[in-house]
Motif scaffolding. Structure first.
Motif, PDB file in Angstrom:
ATOM      1  N   THR A   1      -6.362  -0.201  -5.846  1.00 11.08           N
ATOM      2  CA  THR A   1      -5.372  -0.791  -4.733  1.00 11.08           C
ATOM      3  C   THR A   1      -5.846  -2.079  -4.105  1.00 11.08           C
ATOM      4  N   THR A   2      -7.012  -2.544  -4.185  1.00 14.19           N
ATOM      5  CA  THR A   2      -7.610  -3.576  -3.681  1.00 14.19           C
ATOM      6  C   THR A   2      -8.516  -4.050  -4.714  1.00 14.19           C
ATOM      7  N   PHE A   3      -9.100  -5.112  -4.462  1.00 11.05           N
ATOM      8  CA  PHE A   3      -9.817  -6.163  -5.631  1.00 11.05           C
ATOM      9  C   PHE A   3     -10.846  -6.850  -4.689  1.00 11.05           C
ATOM     10  N   LYS A   4     -12.242  -6.726  -4.659  1.00  8.95           N
ATOM     11  CA  LYS A   4     -13.100  -7.479  -4.036  1.00  8.95           C
ATOM     12  C   LYS A   4     -13.272  -8.737  -4.773  1.00  8.95           C
ATOM     13  N   ALA A   5     -13.003  -9.945  -4.078  1.00  9.97           N
ATOM     14  CA  ALA A   5     -12.837 -11.206  -4.667  1.00  9.97           C
ATOM     15  C   ALA A   5     -13.814 -11.885  -4.112  1.00  9.97           C
ATOM     16  N   GLY A   6     -15.119 -11.598  -4.128  1.00  6.13           N
ATOM     17  CA  GLY A   6     -16.142 -12.739  -3.552  1.00  6.13           C
ATOM     18  C   GLY A   6     -15.846 -13.154  -2.225  1.00  6.13           C
ATOM     19  N   ARG A   7     -15.975 -14.529  -2.019  1.00  6.99           N
ATOM     20  CA  ARG A   7     -15.668 -14.960  -0.562  1.00  6.99           C
ATOM     21  C   ARG A   7     -14.563 -14.775  -0.039  1.00  6.99           C
TER      22      ARG A   7
ATOM     23  N   THR B   1     -15.211  -3.065 -13.265  1.00  6.20           N
ATOM     24  CA  THR B   1     -14.920  -2.838 -11.783  1.00  6.20           C
ATOM     25  C   THR B   1     -13.471  -3.024 -11.374  1.00  6.20           C
ATOM     26  N   LEU B   2     -12.780  -3.498 -12.093  1.00 10.06           N
ATOM     27  CA  LEU B   2     -11.318  -3.785 -11.372  1.00 10.06           C
ATOM     28  C   LEU B   2     -10.555  -2.930 -12.737  1.00 10.06           C
ATOM     29  N   LYS B   3      -9.830  -1.723 -12.213  1.00 10.96           N
ATOM     30  CA  LYS B   3      -9.407  -1.042 -13.373  1.00 10.96           C
ATOM     31  C   LYS B   3      -7.922  -0.312 -12.774  1.00 10.96           C
ATOM     32  N   PRO B   4      -7.219  -0.008 -13.768  1.00 11.69           N
ATOM     33  CA  PRO B   4      -5.899   0.601 -13.403  1.00 11.69           C
ATOM     34  C   PRO B   4      -6.275   1.729 -12.208  1.00 11.69           C
ATOM     35  N   GLY B   5      -5.277   1.657 -11.312  1.00 11.04           N
ATOM     36  CA  GLY B   5      -5.232   2.552 -10.246  1.00 11.04           C
ATOM     37  C   GLY B   5      -5.778   2.065  -8.843  1.00 11.04           C
TER      38      GLY B   5
ATOM     39  N   ALA C   1     -11.679 -12.103 -11.134  1.00  6.63           N
ATOM     40  CA  ALA C   1     -10.811 -10.972 -11.543  1.00  6.63           C
ATOM     41  C   ALA C   1     -11.331 -10.890 -13.106  1.00  6.63           C
ATOM     42  N   MET C   2     -11.625 -12.019 -13.980  1.00  6.34           N
ATOM     43  CA  MET C   2     -11.893 -11.998 -15.300  1.00  6.34           C
ATOM     44  C   MET C   2     -13.398 -11.140 -15.254  1.00  6.34           C
ATOM     45  N   ARG C   3     -14.314 -11.473 -14.363  1.00 11.40           N
ATOM     46  CA  ARG C   3     -15.732 -10.854 -14.454  1.00 11.40           C
ATOM     47  C   ARG C   3     -15.496  -9.469 -14.249  1.00 11.40           C
ATOM     48  N   ALA C   4     -14.566  -8.908 -13.282  1.00 13.06           N
ATOM     49  CA  ALA C   4     -14.517  -7.695 -12.925  1.00 13.06           C
ATOM     50  C   ALA C   4     -13.839  -6.833 -13.972  1.00 13.06           C
ATOM     51  N   VAL C   5     -12.927  -7.611 -14.771  1.00 17.22           N
ATOM     52  CA  VAL C   5     -12.443  -6.868 -15.737  1.00 17.22           C
ATOM     53  C   VAL C   5     -13.115  -6.422 -16.774  1.00 17.22           C
ATOM     54  N   ALA C   6     -13.924  -7.562 -17.246  1.00 10.78           N
ATOM     55  CA  ALA C   6     -14.895  -7.283 -18.366  1.00 10.78           C
ATOM     56  C   ALA C   6     -15.963  -6.187 -17.776  1.00 10.78           C
ATOM     57  N   ASP C   7     -16.441  -6.164 -16.633  1.00 14.46           N
ATOM     58  CA  ASP C   7     -17.311  -5.325 -15.890  1.00 14.46           C
ATOM     59  C   ASP C   7     -17.007  -3.752 -15.847  1.00 14.46           C
TER      60      ASP C   7
ATOM     61  N   VAL D   1      -3.635  -5.167  -4.468  1.00 18.28           N
ATOM     62  CA  VAL D   1      -3.198  -5.026  -5.507  1.00 18.28           C
ATOM     63  C   VAL D   1      -1.390  -4.651  -5.463  1.00 18.28           C
ATOM     64  N   VAL D   2      -0.768  -5.269  -5.894  1.00 17.21           N
ATOM     65  CA  VAL D   2       0.673  -5.266  -5.598  1.00 17.21           C
ATOM     66  C   VAL D   2       1.291  -5.148  -7.223  1.00 17.21           C
ATOM     67  N   ASN D   3       2.660  -4.550  -7.194  1.00 14.58           N
ATOM     68  CA  ASN D   3       3.552  -4.801  -8.409  1.00 14.58           C
ATOM     69  C   ASN D   3       2.822  -4.136  -9.597  1.00 14.58           C
ATOM     70  N   GLN D   4       2.140  -3.176  -9.482  1.00 14.43           N
ATOM     71  CA  GLN D   4       1.378  -2.477 -10.678  1.00 14.43           C
ATOM     72  C   GLN D   4       0.196  -2.883 -11.221  1.00 14.43           C
ATOM     73  N   SER D   5       0.210  -4.343 -11.462  1.00 14.94           N
ATOM     74  CA  SER D   5      -0.882  -4.897 -12.095  1.00 14.94           C
ATOM     75  C   SER D   5      -1.177  -6.605 -11.547  1.00 14.94           C
ATOM     76  N   GLN D   6      -0.754  -6.694 -10.414  1.00 18.78           N
ATOM     77  CA  GLN D   6      -0.878  -7.836  -9.731  1.00 18.78           C
ATOM     78  C   GLN D   6      -1.772  -7.956  -8.613  1.00 18.78           C
ATOM     79  N   ILE D   7      -2.584  -9.130  -8.513  1.00 19.41           N
ATOM     80  CA  ILE D   7      -3.818  -9.257  -7.275  1.00 19.41           C
ATOM     81  C   ILE D   7      -3.107 -10.390  -6.353  1.00 19.41           C
ATOM     82  N   LEU D   8      -2.580 -10.085  -5.321  1.00 17.34           N
ATOM     83  CA  LEU D   8      -1.903 -10.938  -4.444  1.00 17.34           C
ATOM     84  C   LEU D   8      -2.949 -11.932  -3.438  1.00 17.34           C
ATOM     85  N   LEU D   9      -2.789 -13.306  -3.803  1.00 14.50           N
ATOM     86  CA  LEU D   9      -3.810 -14.038  -3.274  1.00 14.50           C
ATOM     87  C   LEU D   9      -3.387 -14.117  -1.649  1.00 14.50           C
TER      88      LEU D   9
END
Length: 367
Positions: free
Chosen positions: A331-337, A325-329, A317-323, A343-351
Motif C-alpha cells: 500500500t506504500t512504496f519507499k522511494a528514496g529521498r 521489495t515492491l510487490k502486489p499487495g 520503482a524499477m530497482r525495487a521491482v527487480a529486488d 499505492v493507488v488504483n491497484q498497481s500505481q504509485i502516486l507521486l
C-alpha cells in the motif's frame, strides 16, 4: 468517430452549457470521478493488484541491472528532466545503468519498434511513457514474457502489460487544478480551447475527460470551444494556438495546454499577438519554459509536478521491482529521498498533487 464527436460537441454548444455535453473531443470513453468542488486532492485506495508479472525472470535481487528508458519522445525538456531523475536514482542506487532512447516524435509505431529492439538485444528492465495505452500493450507483454521487468511513468499502458505505473498525479486531481485555475483567470462564463498531443495519448485523454466532468459539476457556465492536436511538436503547437486565436477572436478567453510543449508555445502565440492579459494560457509545463511569460506578466501561472521526481521515483520503482521489495499487495512504496509514496488504483504509485506555479514562486524552481 472524431467527426461525429465534433458534430455532437458543436451542436450541444447551441443548446446547453458547453462543458455539460457527454461527447468530449480529446477525452477517453471511461467514467469520470470528479472531486468535490471545495475538496483537496485525495487518492483512491489501492484495491487488488492488477499489473502483470514477468515470466521466468531470473533472480535480480541486489544484482546489477541494465535498464532502458523509452519515453514518448526524446529531445524535449519534459522527458530530458524525467531522464535526469532516473539517472539520479541510478547513481544513488549504484547498481543500475539506464539508457534513455526513443523516437524524436510522439509516434506510437516508432516507440513500439524501439521497445521491440531492446527486447531482442536484451535488457533487465524497461521504463516507458506510452504514446497509446492499447497499441503499446502487446510489445510490453512480450517484454514480460521474456522475463523483463516493466515499469511505466507519466502515461500508462493497459495494466497487465506492465508491473507498476508511477502516476504523477491522479487524473481528477489534475482536472481540478486545471479547471479551477482556468476559471479564476477567465471567469465562470469564459470560453476556452484545448491544445493536446493526440486524441489517443492516454494521460491527456483521461485528464480531459475528468476536466469535462469537474467543470460540469463545479463551473457549469464555463464554455468549451474546441480541442486540437499538436503532436507535442513546438511549431505545430504554436500554429494551432494561433489558429484558435484567429478563429475565435474576442470569444477566446483561455487556452488549456495539455503538454509541456503546447503550453509555452501557446504562451508565445498569445505574446506575439499582443494578447497578454486578454487570453490566458493555463497548462502543464516545466517552470523553466514558462518563466519568460510569467515573469513579464503575460501569463499568470503554470501547473506541473516535479518531473525530475517523477523520473527518480520510476527509477527507484524499477530497482525495487527487480529486488522483490515492491510487490502486489503493498500500500506504500519507499522511494528514496521522496519518502513513502502511496499505492493507488491497484498497481500505481502516486507521486502527489499537482502544483500551481506563479510569479510569486516560479523562480525558486529550476527544471
Amino acid at each position: 468517430m472524431r467527426t461525429l464527436l465534433a458534430f455532437l460537441v458543436g451542436t450541444s454548444l447551441l443548446t446547453a452549457p458547453a462543458m455539460a455535453q457527454s461527447a468530449w473531443t480529446g477525452g477517453d470513453d471511461q467514467p469520470a470521478n470528479p472531486l468535490a468542488c471545495d475538496a483537496s486532492v485525495t487518492a483512491v485506495p489501492p484495491g487488488d493488484y492488477n499489473g502483470g508479472e514477468p515470466t521466468g525472470a531470473p533472480d535480480r535481487k541486489g544484482k546489477p541491472l541494465k535498464v532502458v528508458d523509452i519515453p514518448k519522445l526524446v529531445g524535449v525538456g519534459y522527458f530530458n528532466s524525467t531522464a535526469a531523475g532516473i539517472q539520479e536514482a541510478a547513481k544513488e542506487l549504484g547498481s543500475m545503468t539506464v539508457t534513455t532512447d526513443g523516437p524524436t516524435k510522439a509516434n506510437i509505431d516508432e516507440q513500439i519498434t524501439f521497445i521491440d529492439n531492446y527486447i531482442t538485444s536484451g535488457v533487465d528492465g524497461i521504463l516507458f511513457a506510452a504514446n497509446d495505452p492499447v497499441a503499446i500493450a502487446p510489445v510490453l507483454k512480450r517484454a514480460l514474457e521474456a522475463g523483463i521487468n516493466v515499469v511505466g511513468y507519466d502515461a500508462d499502458a493497459e495494466a497487465d502489460a506492465r508491473q507498476w505505473f508511477v502516476n504523477q498525479a491522479e487524473p481528477n486531481g489534475v482536472a481540478k487544478s486545471m479547471i479551477d485555475q482556468l476559471a479564476s483567470e477567465i471567469g465562470e462564463e469564459g470560453s476556452f480551447a484545448i491544445v493536446t498531443s493526440t486524441f489517443t495519448t492516454p494521460n491527456q485523454a483521461r485528464w480531459i475527460t475528468e476536466m469535462a466532468a469537474y467543470a460540469e459539476k463545479c463551473h457549469p457556465k464555463i464554455k468549451f470551444l474546441e480541442t486540437v492536436e499538436a503532436q507535442e511538436d513546438n511549431i505545430l503547437s504554436f500554429n494551432q494556438a494561433q489558429t484558435l486565436i484567429n478563429k475565435y477572436g474576442d470569444e477566446l478567453k483561455g487556452i488549456l495546454g495539455m503538454t509541456s510543449v503546447a503550453t509555452p508555445a501557446a504562451s508565445e502565440a498569445v505574446q506575439q499577438q499582443n494578447l497578454c492579459g486578454k487570453v490566458s494560457v493555463v497548462g502543464l509545463a516545466l517552470p523553466n519554459a514558462m518563466k519568460p511569460y510569467i515573469n513579464n506578466d503575460c501569463i499568470k501561472s503554470t501547473i506541473l509536478w516535479s518531473t525530475v521526481d517523477l523520473g527518480y521515483a520510476a527509477g527507484m520503482a524499477m530497482r525495487a521491482v527487480a529486488d522483490g521489495t515492491l510487490k502486489p499487495g503493498d500500500t506504500t512504496f519507499k522511494a528514496g529521498r521522496l519518502g513513502d509514496l502511496q499505492v493507488v488504483n491497484q498497481s500505481q504509485i502516486l507521486l502527489g498533487a499537482p502544483k500551481v506555479f506563479t510569479k510569486a514562486d516560479i523562480n525558486n524552481f529550476d527544471f
